[in-house]
Design an enzyme around this catalytic site. Sequence first.
Site, PDB file in Angstrom:
ATOM      1  N   ASN A   7     -69.347  -5.071  18.626  1.00 55.75           N
ATOM      2  CA  ASN A   7     -68.207  -4.693  19.457  1.00 55.75           C
ATOM      3  C   ASN A   7     -67.731  -5.952  20.170  1.00 55.75           C
ATOM      4  O   ASN A   7     -68.317  -6.364  21.176  1.00 55.75           O
ATOM      5  CB  ASN A   7     -68.647  -3.614  20.456  1.00 55.75           C
ATOM      6  N   ARG A  89     -66.524  -2.177  15.780  1.00 53.96           N
ATOM      7  CA  ARG A  89     -65.720  -1.239  16.563  1.00 53.96           C
ATOM      8  C   ARG A  89     -64.321  -1.849  16.709  1.00 53.96           C
ATOM      9  O   ARG A  89     -64.183  -3.008  17.111  1.00 53.96           O
ATOM     10  CB  ARG A  89     -66.334  -1.056  17.944  1.00 53.96           C
ATOM     11  N   HIS A 178     -61.765   6.452  22.630  1.00 52.35           N
ATOM     12  CA  HIS A 178     -63.124   7.019  22.687  1.00 52.35           C
ATOM     13  C   HIS A 178     -63.381   7.966  21.515  1.00 52.35           C
ATOM     14  O   HIS A 178     -64.208   8.873  21.605  1.00 52.35           O
ATOM     15  CB  HIS A 178     -63.372   7.812  23.994  1.00 52.35           C
ATOM     16  N   ARG A 237     -58.689   2.630  36.598  1.00 45.83           N
ATOM     17  CA  ARG A 237     -57.391   3.052  36.050  1.00 45.83           C
ATOM     18  C   ARG A 237     -56.898   4.308  36.763  1.00 45.83           C
ATOM     19  O   ARG A 237     -57.694   5.211  37.035  1.00 45.83           O
ATOM     20  CB  ARG A 237     -57.505   3.350  34.551  1.00 45.83           C
ATOM     21  N   GLY A 327     -71.732   7.572  31.064  1.00 49.57           N
ATOM     22  CA  GLY A 327     -72.492   7.263  32.286  1.00 49.57           C
ATOM     23  C   GLY A 327     -72.442   8.349  33.354  1.00 49.57           C
ATOM     24  O   GLY A 327     -73.473   8.791  33.866  1.00 49.57           O
ATOM     25  N   ILE A 328     -71.248   8.801  33.683  1.00 47.85           N
ATOM     26  CA  ILE A 328     -71.099   9.825  34.731  1.00 47.85           C
ATOM     27  C   ILE A 328     -71.459  11.201  34.182  1.00 47.85           C
ATOM     28  O   ILE A 328     -72.236  11.947  34.792  1.00 47.85           O
ATOM     29  CB  ILE A 328     -69.646   9.803  35.270  1.00 47.85           C
ATOM     30  N   GLU A 381     -72.127   5.988  20.201  1.00 47.21           N
ATOM     31  CA  GLU A 381     -71.035   5.416  19.402  1.00 47.21           C
ATOM     32  C   GLU A 381     -71.579   4.448  18.345  1.00 47.21           C
ATOM     33  O   GLU A 381     -71.062   4.380  17.235  1.00 47.21           O
ATOM     34  CB  GLU A 381     -70.041   4.707  20.324  1.00 47.21           C
TER      35      GLU A 381
HETATM   36  P1  AMP Z   1     -70.264   4.006  31.388  1.00 42.53           P
HETATM   37  O1  AMP Z   1     -68.909   3.351  31.409  1.00 42.53           O
HETATM   38  O2  AMP Z   1     -70.377   5.113  30.396  1.00 42.53           O
HETATM   39  O3  AMP Z   1     -71.390   3.014  31.301  1.00 42.53           O
HETATM   40  O4  AMP Z   1     -70.446   4.710  32.838  1.00 42.53           O
HETATM   41  C1  AMP Z   1     -70.419   3.973  34.016  1.00 42.53           C
HETATM   42  C2  AMP Z   1     -70.259   4.920  35.201  1.00 42.53           C
HETATM   43  O5  AMP Z   1     -71.366   5.840  35.237  1.00 42.53           O
HETATM   44  C3  AMP Z   1     -70.254   4.194  36.549  1.00 42.53           C
HETATM   45  O6  AMP Z   1     -69.217   4.703  37.371  1.00 42.53           O
HETATM   46  C4  AMP Z   1     -71.601   4.583  37.132  1.00 42.53           C
HETATM   47  O7  AMP Z   1     -71.552   4.640  38.536  1.00 42.53           O
HETATM   48  C5  AMP Z   1     -71.793   5.977  36.583  1.00 42.53           C
HETATM   49  N1  AMP Z   1     -73.184   6.413  36.675  1.00 42.53           N
HETATM   50  C6  AMP Z   1     -74.248   5.958  35.983  1.00 42.53           C
HETATM   51  N2  AMP Z   1     -75.392   6.580  36.416  1.00 42.53           N
HETATM   52  C7  AMP Z   1     -75.012   7.427  37.411  1.00 42.53           C
HETATM   53  C8  AMP Z   1     -75.709   8.337  38.270  1.00 42.53           C
HETATM   54  N3  AMP Z   1     -77.020   8.511  38.178  1.00 42.53           N
HETATM   55  N4  AMP Z   1     -74.979   9.029  39.177  1.00 42.53           N
HETATM   56  C9  AMP Z   1     -73.643   8.865  39.280  1.00 42.53           C
HETATM   57  N5  AMP Z   1     -72.948   8.027  38.497  1.00 42.53           N
HETATM   58  C10 AMP Z   1     -73.607   7.318  37.582  1.00 42.53           C
END
Ligand code: AMP
Length: 395
Positions: A7, A89, A178, A237, A327-328, A381
Site C-alpha cells: 500500500n 492497493r 474502503h 474530514r 479502529g473505532i 483488507e
Molecule cells: P483506524 O483508522 O481504523 O486505524 O482507526 C483509528 C481510530 O480508532 C482512532 O480515532 C482511534 O482513536 C480509534 N480507536 C482505536 N482504539 C480505540 C478504543 N479502544 N476506543 C476508542 N477509539 C479507538
Amino acid sequence: MLVLVLNAGSSSLKYQLMNPETTEVKATGLCERIGIDGRLIHEAKGHKIKKDLPMPTHKEAIKIALDFLTTGEDKVIESIDEIKAIGHRVVHGGEFFNQSVIIDEDVIEKIESLIPLAPLHNPAHIIGIKICRELMPNTPNIAVFDTAFHQTMPASSYMYAVPYEDYEDHKVRKYGFHGTSHYYVSNEAKKMLAKEDSKVIVCHLGNGSSMCEVRDGKSIDTSMGLSPLEGLVMGTRSGDLDPAVMNYLMEKKNMSSEEMISYLNKKSGLLGVSGISSDLREIIEAAENGNERAKTAIDMKCSRIKKYICSYAGVLEGVDAICFTAGIGENADIIRKKVCNGLEFLGVELDDEKNKIRDDKSREINKTNSKTKIYVIPTNEEFVIAHDTYELVKA
Ligand code: AMP
C-alpha cells in the site's frame, strides 16, 4: 504461495508478506517519512524492529523492505523469488475497474488517467507499481481497487443531481471508497447470517469512516463520494455539509479552493469540532472530563452514523445485520452503544455485556431475541488483496 501486499502512500509504504491459501502472515512493515528522512517498522517472527533509515524515494523504501524480508536473523524468505505475486492497493479505479486486475501498460495508463480524481493516492500507487516491475521484472503485479466493490451501485445512488453532461463529460459521480473492507466485512456477515438475499449495513469507522448498504453481497450505496470527503464525520474530514459553506467561507476567510479542500480534509471532523485531536480515544477522555466540545463531536459522529443506518434500512426495506469494523467500530463500545440506542424500532437490540467484551474475532453483540443482528467484524483488507492476487495468478 507467498504474496506481497503493498500500500504505497505519498510518503509511506505499508507491506505485508502473506500466504493467502493458509492466511499465514509472515511479516508486516511500514516505511514512513519517505522523501523526508525515513523510518522503518518491521515485524516478523514475533520481533518488532524500529529503525531510522534513509529513504529518499519509494525505491529505497521497497528495497529496504525486501532486504528485511530476505536477510538477517528474522528473515522469512531466502530470496525475493519466493514472492510469487505482488498485490497493490489502488484507491481509485474510476468506472474502469469493477474487480481486481493483472497490471499491464493499459492498466497503468488508466490508473494514471484517474489522478485528477485521486491526486494524493494514485500517483503514489503508480510509483510503487513501477518500482516493483523494475526490481522484480518476472513477478506479476495485481491492482486491487478501493472503488471496485461499489461499481454495483445503481444510478440512483451514484449520480449527483447536477446536469447530466457533467457526469458524461467529467465523470462527476459517487465512487465510494474502503471497498475492500466493505466487501470483506459484508461477506463475513453474509456467512454469519447464512441467509439468501441478505440486507447488511457496514459501518467502517476508523480515522477515515464510511458506511455501505449491501444487498445480497452487492454494494447498493455508500457514504463516501467522488472523493473520501463525503459522508460521516471523520477524524479530520467534515463529511456531509451544505456546499454553500465553501463559497461563504472562501470569501469570509479569503481562502483559495485548494485551501478550502485542505480545510475540509485536514482541519475539520472530530479535530475541528473538538479542538482537541482527531483521535477518538483522546476525545472520549476529554468528554468524560466534562469538555462540551468533545461531547458535541462524539454526538455528531454517532448521530450521522444513525442517520445513514436509518436511510439505508429504508432503501433496503429492512436490515438483517449492522456490522461495526475498523479502529473505532472494533474497539469503541461507547460509540456502538450510542449508535444502537434508540434503533429498537428497527429491531436492533444491543446486549450491553456482549458489547463490552474485547476480542479480536468476529462476534455477535445483540440480545438473543434481537430481530436485527449486530456484529463486530475485524476488517482484513490485506487478506482481500492477497486473496484476489492469488486468484488471478494461480492458474
Ligand atoms: P483506524 O483508522 O481504523 O486505524 O482507526 C483509528 C481510530 O480508532 C482512532 O480515532 C482511534 O482513536 C480509534 N480507536 C482505536 N482504539 C480505540 C478504543 N479502544 N476506543 C476508542 N477509539 C479507538
